[in-house]
Design an enzyme around this catalytic site. Structure first.
Site, mmCIF file in Angstrom:
data_model
loop_
_atom_site.group_PDB
_atom_site.id
_atom_site.type_symbol
_atom_site.label_atom_id
_atom_site.label_comp_id
_atom_site.label_asym_id
_atom_site.label_seq_id
_atom_site.Cartn_x
_atom_site.Cartn_y
_atom_site.Cartn_z
ATOM 1 N N GLN A 17 -4.472 -5.742 6.527
ATOM 2 C CA GLN A 17 -5.377 -6.570 5.739
ATOM 3 C C GLN A 17 -5.452 -8.007 6.240
ATOM 4 O OE1 GLN A 17 -7.441 -5.597 3.380
ATOM 5 N NE2 GLN A 17 -6.761 -3.485 3.556
ATOM 6 N N HIS A 22 0.868 -1.186 0.000
ATOM 7 C CA HIS A 22 0.000 0.000 0.000
ATOM 8 C C HIS A 22 0.899 1.229 0.000
ATOM 9 C CE1 HIS A 22 -2.799 2.953 1.780
ATOM 10 N NE2 HIS A 22 -3.791 2.155 1.441
ATOM 11 N N CYS A 62 -4.728 2.453 -3.700
ATOM 12 C CA CYS A 62 -3.489 2.952 -3.070
ATOM 13 C C CYS A 62 -2.344 1.960 -3.272
ATOM 14 C CB CYS A 62 -3.701 3.232 -1.584
ATOM 15 S SG CYS A 62 -4.837 4.591 -1.259
ATOM 16 N N ASP A 75 3.056 -5.216 7.979
ATOM 17 C CA ASP A 75 1.782 -4.494 7.914
ATOM 18 C C ASP A 75 0.663 -5.536 7.941
ATOM 19 O OD1 ASP A 75 -0.508 -3.116 7.325
ATOM 20 O OD2 ASP A 75 0.113 -2.458 5.343
ATOM 21 N N LYS A 91 -10.660 -2.169 10.520
ATOM 22 C CA LYS A 91 -10.768 -3.325 9.627
ATOM 23 C C LYS A 91 -11.139 -4.599 10.391
ATOM 24 C CE LYS A 91 -7.385 -1.369 6.410
ATOM 25 N NZ LYS A 91 -8.269 -0.938 5.326
#
Length: 412
Positions: A209, A129, A370, A206, A232
């Site tokens: 997600q 991202h 993104c 990260d 999320k």
């Protein structure tokens, strides 16, 4: 305080009743929400936790001796403990509470500005991202370090041979997402972490997600840093989670100055508070953090293994149905992926398909997500992205597929 609702068996219709927004209509049609990779929906129990805070014990934390402040502080720190347990961090103060994943990434990048120098190397993946690319570019500009990239393959996976060749003693940081937001690819982070550690590099994962679908164990992974966002995982916006190993957090300087992050202040010199407060300047999103703890309780009551199995069913079902549409191409065909499908149909612009789907009450994401380097690699302007959550149904997918067929017929 809000009590967590427990689902003894997986009942998607019962779960849907927990989410008030799923009963609304959009453009005269029942809402079908397939934009979960951007933001998940929020169950009533989490909304109630926010209302409860403002209704019953709204006060600042860590600073007051009065009853409301003590209650708010206790609830806030209990939420930190829930997050620690969920991620299996060794200590509660290894959990830093931020404003989001982007904030957490920038906090780490800012700290490493004083730890890197010319000749050092930073390695990021091609699946990142923008928020996982730009801070490291800025870091390299400030320090003279070199940014290198792990390339991707046509299947939407990382080129692990190229990764192996990029490992060297000059490598200081590796940054890779656990799951690609644009393609749903699950990256082999266990292998990446282990190999990076062999050359002395720290690894930042990260998990924004991944966390809606996977319950990460940061100690088992041996991750140096792991970042995620509450919005999320059925929580509120404006709350981020930063896990860091104690030894590394101690090395990093504070990101922001202000209240709460200090030990002693004089005009001659200021000394800083210990972990986690060194990185938590100012009044935080108190109710948001408390509600995040409730959101994790809610999802854990359902069970992440149960969630993963059901979402895999949705992914396979939707993939099979969509591929029956002539000219439809799916981007990201990794054998290990989460419930995300990015696709285009012929030369039709994804925005046009998304606009027609919206008229039918179906919310999808269109554009580059993104992740412009991914779109550049495939030589496309963007994709239509449908991302599923445990409260979605196969019936919704059927309606969605019919909507895509209708859009294609109208636009061809």
């Amino acid at each position: 305080m809000t009590e967590t609702k427990t689902h003894t068996t997986f009942d998607v219709q019962g779960i849907r009743k927990d989410f008030p927004i799923l009963s609304r209509e959009v453009n005269g049609q029942p809402l079908i929400y397939f934009d979960n990779a951007a933001t998940s929906q929020t169950p009533q129990i989490v909304i109630d936790a926010i209302v409860d805070y403002y209704s019953n014990y709204n006060a600042n934390i860590h600073r007051g001796v009065h009853a409301l402040s003590q209650e708010a502080t206790d609830a806030y720190e209990q939420a930190r403990g829930k997050i620690q347990k969920h991620f299996n961090a060794a200590k509660p103060y290894e959990i830093i509470l931020t404003a989001g994943t982007t904030h957490a990434i920038n906090l780490i990048a800012n700290g490493y500005s004083l730890l890197l120098q010319k000749g050092d190397e930073v390695l990021v993946s091609a699946l990142e991202h923008h928020s996982n690319i730009v801070p490291w570019q800025m870091l390299c500009e400030r320090t003279g370090a070199t940014l290198k990239v792990i390339p991707m393959t046509l299947s939407g996976e990382l080129d692990m041979d190229a990764f192996a060749k990029a490992l060297s003693t000059n490598l200081k940081l590796v940054f890779v997402n656990h799951v690609s937001n644009a393609l749903g690819t699950v990256n082999p982070i266990e292998h990446i972490i282990a190999e990076a550690h062999k050359v002395g590099a720290a690894v930042i994962i990260d998990g924004a997600q991944a966390t809606p679908h996977i319950k990460p164990d940061v100690q088992a992974l041996d991750a140096d840093f792991y970042v995620a966002s509450a919005h999320k995982i059925c929580g509120p916006t404006g709350v981020g989670i930063l896990y860091g190993k104690e030894t590394l957090l101690e090395k990093l300087p504070p990101y922001q100055g202000g209240g709460e992050m200090i030990d002693q202040v004089t005009f001659e010199k200021t000394t800083y508070a210990g972990l986690p407060h060194k990185f938590e300047a100012g009044t935080p999103n108190i109710c948001g953090v408390i509600a995040t703890g409730v959101a994790l309780d809610y999802m854990n009551a359902i069970g992440f293994d149960v969630i993963a199995r059901y979402e895999e069913e949705l992914l396979q079902y939707a993939t099979q149905k969509l591929l029956q549409i002539e000219g439809l191409k799916i981007y990201g065909e990794s054998k290990k992926k989460t419930a995300v499908i990015s696709f285009n149909v012929g030369s039709i612009h994804p925005y046009d398909i998304g606009t027609i789907l919206d008229k039918l009450g179906i919310a999808v994401r269109t554009g580059h997500h993104c992740a412009q380097p991914i779109m550049d690699y495939f030589k496309i302007p963007g994709t239509v992205r449908a991302s599923f959550a445990f409260y979605n149904t196969k019936e919704e997918i059927d309606t969605f597929v019919k909507g895509v067929e209708r859009a294609v017929m109208m636009l061809s």
